[in-house]
Design a protein around this motif. Structure first.
Motif, PDB file in Angstrom:
ATOM      1  N   ILE A  19       0.797  -1.249   0.176  1.00 20.80           N
ATOM      2  CA  ILE A  19       0.053   0.027  -0.093  1.00 20.80           C
ATOM      3  C   ILE A  19       0.935   1.158   0.064  1.00 20.80           C
ATOM      4  O   ILE A  19       0.483   2.159  -0.746  1.00 20.80           O
ATOM      5  N   GLY A  22       2.684   1.576  -3.515  1.00 21.42           N
ATOM      6  CA  GLY A  22       1.489   1.875  -4.371  1.00 21.42           C
ATOM      7  C   GLY A  22       1.073   3.573  -4.286  1.00 21.42           C
ATOM      8  O   GLY A  22       0.945   3.969  -5.505  1.00 21.42           O
ATOM      9  N   SER A  23       1.041   3.815  -3.089  1.00 21.88           N
ATOM     10  CA  SER A  23       0.648   5.141  -2.755  1.00 21.88           C
ATOM     11  C   SER A  23       2.027   6.223  -3.237  1.00 21.88           C
ATOM     12  O   SER A  23       1.751   7.205  -4.045  1.00 21.88           O
ATOM     13  N   GLY A  26       1.925   6.122  -7.018  1.00 23.55           N
ATOM     14  CA  GLY A  26       0.715   6.725  -7.572  1.00 23.55           C
ATOM     15  C   GLY A  26       0.896   8.228  -7.652  1.00 23.55           C
ATOM     16  O   GLY A  26       0.536   8.987  -8.372  1.00 23.55           O
ATOM     17  N   TRP A  27       1.528   8.587  -6.503  1.00 17.25           N
ATOM     18  CA  TRP A  27       1.887  10.093  -6.358  1.00 17.25           C
ATOM     19  C   TRP A  27       2.970  10.439  -7.357  1.00 17.25           C
ATOM     20  O   TRP A  27       2.880  11.712  -7.917  1.00 17.25           O
ATOM     21  N   ASN A  44      -5.584  10.159  -8.212  1.00 21.18           N
ATOM     22  CA  ASN A  44      -4.301   9.459  -7.355  1.00 21.18           C
ATOM     23  C   ASN A  44      -4.724   8.389  -6.537  1.00 21.18           C
ATOM     24  O   ASN A  44      -4.129   7.307  -6.380  1.00 21.18           O
ATOM     25  N   THR A  48      -3.218   4.813  -7.195  1.00 19.78           N
ATOM     26  CA  THR A  48      -2.671   3.917  -5.903  1.00 19.78           C
ATOM     27  C   THR A  48      -3.087   2.720  -5.937  1.00 19.78           C
ATOM     28  O   THR A  48      -2.616   1.553  -5.556  1.00 19.78           O
ATOM     29  N   THR A  52      -0.656  -0.606  -6.499  1.00 20.40           N
ATOM     30  CA  THR A  52      -0.812  -1.395  -5.363  1.00 20.40           C
ATOM     31  C   THR A  52      -1.069  -2.964  -5.475  1.00 20.40           C
ATOM     32  O   THR A  52      -0.382  -3.865  -5.192  1.00 20.40           O
TER      33      THR A  52
END
Length: 93
Positions: A19, A22-23, A26-27, A44, A48, A52
């Protein structure tokens, strides 16, 4: 520590690490894209979720078919007993 606690700890770590990764991915993916602020949060969140999921599935496949050592990419090398292929669950007995 008990075996159940260690399995719980391992599964928690192996859930949280993807997680976080993935965050961050994504950012980074949406960082330089000029978007409407209302849509930016939704994009976003979607990135994510997708990154993830892709990261977790890829690492699990590599861990299963290439080498168990790849599990370190999930934060903990050993798969918890609750879904390990080599040990049946105590509930199945």
């Amino acid at each position: 520590m008990s075996e159940a606690f260690l399995a719980l700890w391992a599964s928690t770590v192996r859930t949280i690490v993807p997680i976080i990764i993935g965050s961050v991915l994504g950012w980074f993916a949406s960082a330089n894209i000029p978007l409407d602020p209302e849509f930016e949060g939704k994009l976003n969140a979607l990135l994510t979720l997708l990154l993830t999921t892709a990261y977790y599935v890829a690492v699990r496949l590599f861990e299963t078919y290439i080498s168990p050592k790849i599990g370190w990419l999930l934060g903990y090398a050993k798969s918890p007993d609750s879904y390990s292929a080599d040990k049946p669950s105590k509930h199945e007995a």
